[in-house]
Design an enzyme around this catalytic site. Structure first.
Site, mmCIF file in Angstrom:
data_model
loop_
_atom_site.group_PDB
_atom_site.id
_atom_site.type_symbol
_atom_site.label_atom_id
_atom_site.label_comp_id
_atom_site.label_asym_id
_atom_site.label_seq_id
_atom_site.Cartn_x
_atom_site.Cartn_y
_atom_site.Cartn_z
ATOM 1 N N SER A 31 0.807 -1.372 -0.062
ATOM 2 C CA SER A 31 0.023 0.120 -0.177
ATOM 3 C C SER A 31 0.959 1.383 -0.060
ATOM 4 O O SER A 31 0.818 1.802 0.915
ATOM 5 C CB SER A 31 -0.978 -0.023 1.303
ATOM 6 O OG SER A 31 -0.205 0.104 2.491
ATOM 7 N N HIS A 53 -3.388 -5.948 2.325
ATOM 8 C CA HIS A 53 -2.508 -7.211 2.800
ATOM 9 C C HIS A 53 -3.127 -8.626 3.017
ATOM 10 O O HIS A 53 -2.580 -9.513 3.428
ATOM 11 C CB HIS A 53 -1.802 -6.848 4.233
ATOM 12 C CG HIS A 53 -1.179 -5.570 4.124
ATOM 13 N ND1 HIS A 53 -0.536 -4.795 5.394
ATOM 14 C CD2 HIS A 53 -0.452 -4.936 2.828
ATOM 15 C CE1 HIS A 53 0.346 -3.858 4.689
ATOM 16 N NE2 HIS A 53 0.256 -3.844 3.480
ATOM 17 N N GLU A 95 -4.854 -2.886 9.154
ATOM 18 C CA GLU A 95 -4.108 -3.279 10.169
ATOM 19 C C GLU A 95 -4.918 -3.183 11.622
ATOM 20 O O GLU A 95 -5.177 -1.998 11.990
ATOM 21 C CB GLU A 95 -2.671 -2.778 10.215
ATOM 22 C CG GLU A 95 -1.913 -2.933 9.072
ATOM 23 C CD GLU A 95 -0.587 -2.308 9.084
ATOM 24 O OE1 GLU A 95 -0.019 -1.919 10.199
ATOM 25 O OE2 GLU A 95 -0.011 -2.023 8.072
ATOM 26 N N GLU A 152 1.760 -9.607 7.028
ATOM 27 C CA GLU A 152 2.679 -9.218 7.926
ATOM 28 C C GLU A 152 2.555 -10.028 8.966
ATOM 29 O O GLU A 152 2.734 -9.812 10.327
ATOM 30 C CB GLU A 152 2.263 -7.636 8.298
ATOM 31 C CG GLU A 152 2.546 -6.948 7.446
ATOM 32 C CD GLU A 152 2.157 -5.522 7.696
ATOM 33 O OE1 GLU A 152 1.791 -5.174 8.706
ATOM 34 O OE2 GLU A 152 2.782 -4.612 6.942
ATOM 35 N N ASP A 200 -4.163 0.866 11.746
ATOM 36 C CA ASP A 200 -3.818 1.395 10.469
ATOM 37 C C ASP A 200 -4.895 1.394 9.562
ATOM 38 O O ASP A 200 -5.110 0.378 8.629
ATOM 39 C CB ASP A 200 -2.389 1.138 10.067
ATOM 40 C CG ASP A 200 -1.993 1.610 8.704
ATOM 41 O OD1 ASP A 200 -2.601 2.746 8.302
ATOM 42 O OD2 ASP A 200 -0.910 1.133 8.161
ATOM 43 N N ASP A 243 1.431 8.093 7.784
ATOM 44 C CA ASP A 243 2.449 7.336 7.086
ATOM 45 C C ASP A 243 2.278 7.635 5.648
ATOM 46 O O ASP A 243 3.387 8.468 5.321
ATOM 47 C CB ASP A 243 1.867 5.861 7.294
ATOM 48 C CG ASP A 243 2.565 4.818 6.264
ATOM 49 O OD1 ASP A 243 3.514 5.186 5.612
ATOM 50 O OD2 ASP A 243 1.979 3.697 6.154
ATOM 51 N N LYS A 282 9.550 4.991 7.509
ATOM 52 C CA LYS A 282 10.012 4.163 6.608
ATOM 53 C C LYS A 282 11.296 4.332 5.573
ATOM 54 O O LYS A 282 11.151 5.323 5.100
ATOM 55 C CB LYS A 282 8.790 3.592 5.592
ATOM 56 C CG LYS A 282 7.786 2.680 6.736
ATOM 57 C CD LYS A 282 6.476 2.659 5.464
ATOM 58 C CE LYS A 282 5.233 1.766 6.039
ATOM 59 N NZ LYS A 282 4.244 1.955 5.102
ATOM 60 N N HIS A 297 8.523 -1.576 9.615
ATOM 61 C CA HIS A 297 8.913 -2.382 8.446
ATOM 62 C C HIS A 297 8.041 -2.022 7.115
ATOM 63 O O HIS A 297 7.305 -1.153 7.160
ATOM 64 C CB HIS A 297 8.544 -3.776 9.053
ATOM 65 C CG HIS A 297 7.296 -3.935 9.198
ATOM 66 N ND1 HIS A 297 6.164 -5.212 9.373
ATOM 67 C CD2 HIS A 297 6.086 -3.053 9.299
ATOM 68 C CE1 HIS A 297 5.135 -4.950 9.579
ATOM 69 N NE2 HIS A 297 4.833 -3.759 9.636
ATOM 70 N N SER A 321 5.359 -4.131 4.259
ATOM 71 C CA SER A 321 4.439 -5.713 4.123
ATOM 72 C C SER A 321 5.468 -6.704 3.450
ATOM 73 O O SER A 321 5.440 -7.900 3.671
ATOM 74 C CB SER A 321 3.302 -5.424 3.516
ATOM 75 O OG SER A 321 3.455 -4.448 2.257
HETATM 76 P P1 PGA Z 1 2.999 -1.171 3.058
HETATM 77 O O1 PGA Z 1 1.955 -1.241 4.404
HETATM 78 O O2 PGA Z 1 4.286 -1.597 3.564
HETATM 79 O O3 PGA Z 1 2.232 -2.325 2.349
HETATM 80 O O4 PGA Z 1 3.016 0.024 2.511
HETATM 81 C C1 PGA Z 1 2.445 -0.713 5.635
HETATM 82 C C2 PGA Z 1 1.907 0.336 6.253
HETATM 83 O O5 PGA Z 1 1.114 0.752 5.421
HETATM 84 O O6 PGA Z 1 2.017 0.758 7.339
HETATM 85 ZN ZN ZN Z 2 0.351 2.641 6.994
#
Ligand code: PGA
Ligand code: ZN
Length: 441
Positions: A53, A166, A175, A218, A255, A325, A350, A378, A380
């Protein structure tokens, strides 16, 4: 004599070897690995993760797009860029000059989003330079990052029910996390979280059958649920069955990754089987916060909507973390805009959203300065690289998001934190619920 020793010591940090290769990530897709070595024998090997995502404002992930190989996902161009473009520019440089080396790669790339060499290319080298320098010193990575002061073991945000992009179910929210912030230490927190994870497995199996305990990207379960309350109820039940008090020992977090259920031509959100106006979605979040011990909501609105983010933050930001994010994409300019507009009070970090270590650290430091809680995260699509555990402890930010306590690409980070807690011993501090604006109800 002393001069000679100093000279040799200085020499030992110089980079003498840089090499890239293509390896696989946890989804079986190719990813970049980079190897860096110094004259003194220090070695750094790093692998880059990948999102599903992904935010629109993330730095560029370079893929070969050759449909005949790996369905276009190959990263051989990135590997070539390491071996033929980057290597000759940085061999001979002092590995401790992280900023200089990162800047050199940024200049070599020359685009605002690292589209030419690829952020995945640059990040792999950047991470390995950091590790090689630490290794030349003979220091664990978290010590090299944070020195003697590094001591805070992060509170884990553990995604144990997966939805959105996911998982192959109908949950809109991506999430559903548990946060064992009320436990005494990181080790206890990890144990409690595992116990809840086992109970959740049983609960899901009883209610939905064996199909429900398949896991998503995840490591969280991906049960055939249809709405958010179903998932939250299951989490509360699992916490209770494991013998913990929800809110007091273990809190909840979401999330939403709302960009993935935003219907742009309607300006609405399609969540839990219904279309919501933005302000209806805001009320929905507030209802959920009142009904459940939710202490953090990430990406509650789509990645452009600073305005709705700030409305939610002004309403609940004194008790709940509102985390950007996709909104911030670990990007300083976007974070600064967020701070100006009071859009959030926390930021997901990230490394591959921005593409170098020094820029990542800059964003973390700025976030700390303006009282935004950084959460080291992290992706996904992960690898066996555990560097984010060291980054979390080295920066003392007190928060990490690295999935369920299952699947080795997730547990490798938790296991690294267990080892770090042994090294720190009585100097270790567990962040627990201290990172939240107020203690959960
Ligand atoms: P992604 O998801 O690593 O698939 O972007 C993780 C998140 O959205 O926090
Ligand atoms: Zn996120």
């Amino acid at each position: 004599m002393r001069d000679l020793v100093d000279f040799l010591l200085e020499e030992s940090y110089k980079i003498c070897h840089v090499k890239g290769r293509q390896v696989l990530d946890s989804r079986g897709k190719p990813t970049v690995e980079a190897e860096v070595a110094t004259i003194g024998g220090g070695v750094g090997i790093s692998q880059v993760p990948a999102g599903a995502s992904k935010g629109r404002y993330e730095a560029w992930e370079l893929r070969d797009k050759d449909p005949k190989k790996f369905k276009g996902y190959g990263v051989l161009k990135a590997v070539e860029n390491i071996n033929n473009v980057i290597a000759k520019e940085i061999v001979g440089l002092d590995s401790r000059r992280q900023k200089l080396i990162d800047r050199k790669m940024i200049e070599l790339d020359g685009t605002p989003n690292k589209a030419k060499l690829g952020a995945n290319t640059i990040l792999a080298v950047s991470m390995s330079v950091l590790k090689a320098a630490a290794d030349t010193y003979g220091l664990p990575l978290f010590r090299y990052i944070g020195g003697y002061n590094a001591r805070v073991l992060p509170t884990p945000f553990m995604n144990i029910i997966n939805g959105g992009k996911h998982a192959g179910n109908e949950l809109s929210i991506q999430e559903f996390m548990i946060i064992p912030g009320g436990l005494e230490s990181f080790n206890e927190a990890l144990r409690a979280a595992c116990e809840v994870y086992y109970e959740l497995r049983e609960i899901l199996k009883e209610k939905y059958g064996l199909i429900a305990v398949n896991v998503g990207d995840e490591g969280g379960f991906a049960p055939p649920m249809k709405n958010s309350r179903e998932a939250l109820n299951a989490l509360v039940k699992a916490i209770k069955r494991a013998g913990y008090v929800e809110g007091q020992d273990i809190a909840l977090a979401l999330d939403a990754a709302a960009t993935s259920f935003y219907v742009s031509d309607k300006g609405k959100y399609f969540i839990d089987g219904k279309h919501f106006e933005p302000y209806e979605l805001l009320d929905y979040y507030i209802e959920l916060i009142n009904e459940y011990p939710i202490v953090s909501i990430e990406d509650p609105f789509y990645e452009e909507d600073f305005e709705m983010f700030s409305q939610l933050t002004s309403k609940v930001g004194n008790e709940v973390l509102i985390v950007g994010d996709d909104l911030f994409a670990t990007n300083m300019n976007r974070l600064k805009k967020g701070v100006r507009e009071k859009a959030a009070n926390a930021i997901l970090i990230k490394m591959n959203q921005i593409g170098t270590i020094s820029e990542t650290l800059e964003v973390i430091n700025y976030a700390l300065k303006v009282n935004y809680q950084p959460i080291i995260s992290h992706r996904s699509g992960e690898t066996e690289d555990y560097m984010i555990a060291d980054l979390a402890v080295g920066t003392n930010v007190g928060a990490i998001k690295t999935g369920a306590p299952a699947r080795s690409e997730r547990t490798v980070k938790y296991n690294r934190l267990l080892r770090i807690s042994e090294i720190l011993f009585e100097e270790a501090e567990y962040a627990g619920f201290k990172i939240f604006p107020s203690k959960p109800k």
